[in-house]
Enzyme design. Structure first.
Site, mmCIF file in Angstrom:
data_model
loop_
_atom_site.group_PDB
_atom_site.id
_atom_site.type_symbol
_atom_site.label_atom_id
_atom_site.label_comp_id
_atom_site.label_asym_id
_atom_site.label_seq_id
_atom_site.Cartn_x
_atom_site.Cartn_y
_atom_site.Cartn_z
ATOM 1 N N SER A 169 1.263 43.293 64.292
ATOM 2 C CA SER A 169 2.285 43.495 65.326
ATOM 3 C C SER A 169 3.628 42.846 64.987
ATOM 4 C CB SER A 169 1.756 43.033 66.685
ATOM 5 O OG SER A 169 0.624 43.811 67.050
ATOM 6 N N HIS A 227 -7.847 45.915 53.597
ATOM 7 C CA HIS A 227 -7.295 46.005 54.958
ATOM 8 C C HIS A 227 -8.451 46.050 55.967
ATOM 9 C CE1 HIS A 227 -5.253 47.508 58.507
ATOM 10 N NE2 HIS A 227 -4.131 47.053 57.958
ATOM 11 N N GLU A 239 -8.894 47.713 58.550
ATOM 12 C CA GLU A 239 -9.327 49.062 58.953
ATOM 13 C C GLU A 239 -10.267 49.666 57.911
ATOM 14 O OE1 GLU A 239 -5.423 50.634 59.847
ATOM 15 O OE2 GLU A 239 -5.351 49.323 61.600
ATOM 16 N N TRP A 284 2.076 52.646 56.156
ATOM 17 C CA TRP A 284 2.219 53.787 57.072
ATOM 18 C C TRP A 284 0.892 54.226 57.675
ATOM 19 C CZ3 TRP A 284 6.119 57.844 54.701
ATOM 20 C CH2 TRP A 284 7.342 57.200 54.437
ATOM 21 N N GLY A 305 2.736 47.539 60.039
ATOM 22 C CA GLY A 305 2.100 48.832 60.267
ATOM 23 C C GLY A 305 2.976 49.704 61.150
HETATM 24 P P1 PGA Z 1 0.605 46.652 62.904
HETATM 25 O O1 PGA Z 1 -0.320 46.829 61.606
HETATM 26 O O2 PGA Z 1 1.958 46.151 62.411
HETATM 27 O O3 PGA Z 1 0.704 48.020 63.498
HETATM 28 O O4 PGA Z 1 -0.045 45.657 63.773
HETATM 29 C C1 PGA Z 1 -0.309 45.869 60.591
HETATM 30 C C2 PGA Z 1 -1.283 46.277 59.509
HETATM 31 O O5 PGA Z 1 -2.333 46.845 59.830
HETATM 32 O O6 PGA Z 1 -1.041 46.044 58.325
#
Ligand code: PGA
Length: 238
Positions: A200, A93, A95, A10, A221
């Protein structure tokens, strides 16, 4: 029967109200073929744990600290995740790597802490666009696997997630051929480990991605905080 993993990350989205909606959509869509892990923000963990109790869904955190406890303002330990009802934690991850400067060594320490606390780890690896264009996708992923996976990792306590950084949140997915090639590469380095694809994943592409050889499921995500989309992706596991 081969099961597919559907992990919903999330990120920093959600609320108690959305949690109730999402969990009921996920429970309605869940079949014997899908292992579903929901990873909400820390503040929603205990609430979601209450909502999924007895429903056959799993709960995961999005990060944990590498230390057992201490003066780490704003951080959460692996044992705290366990106490909140988590069986899983996402680590490495992209990020976290880019926004919090997490290195492979730090991620490995976090994996060790999580495994020691009894959590199962969902370890993310993946190359950036520049790295892919420079022909370095496989070498980058190989280094991440070598430097992030601790010796205590087994096929029973750690799942890998291949997430090309350029495909995360961009609406771009890797081609099925590129996914298959990278999953074969990872499968050769980390024999027997389940490898998910992330980046995605949407209702419209989940089924074909999960049918690529070597893909053990998906890490989702954006579509994991849309109840109908997440339900459809769970349904795509068969
Ligand atoms: P996304 O993110 O499905 O929005 O591309 C995937 C993720 O970061 O795990």
């Amino acid at each position: 029967m081969e099961k597919k993993w559907i992990v919903g990350n999330w990120k920093m989205h959600g609320s108690n109200a959305l949690a109730a909606e999402l969990v009921s959509a996920a429970v309605g869509a869940k079949t014997q073929r899908a292992e579903v892990v929901i990873c909400p923000p820390f503040t929603l963990l205990a609430g979601v744990h209450g909502l999924i109790r007895g429903k056959g869904l799993h709960l995961g955190g999005q990060d944990c600290h590498q230390a057992v406890e201490g003066a780490y303002t704003g951080d959460t330990s692996a044992a705290m995740l366990v106490e909140a009802g988590c069986g899983y934690v996402i680590l490495g991850h992209s990020e976290r790597r880019t926004q919090h400067q997490e290195t492979d060594a730090l991620i490995r320490a976090k994996c060790e802490a999580a495994l020691a606390a009894g959590l199962k780890v969902i370890l993310c690896v993946g190359e950036s666009l520049t790295e892919r264009e420079a022909g370095k996708a496989e070498s980058v992923v190989a280094t991440q696997l070598k430097d992030c996976m601790p010796a205590s990792a087994t096929t029973g306590n750690l799942l890998l997630a291949y997430e090309p950084v350029w495909a995360i949140g961009t609406g771009k997915t890797a081609s099925l051929g590129d996914i298959e090639q990278m999953h074969r590469f990872i499968g050769a380095k980390a024999k027997g480990f389940t490898v998910l694809y992330g980046g995605s994943v949407k209702p419209g592409n989940a089924k074909e991605i999960m049918s690529v050889p070597g893909v053990g499921g998906v890490l989702v995500g954006g579509a994991s905080v849309e109840p109908q989309s997440f339900a459809a992706i769970i349904g795509a596991a068969g």
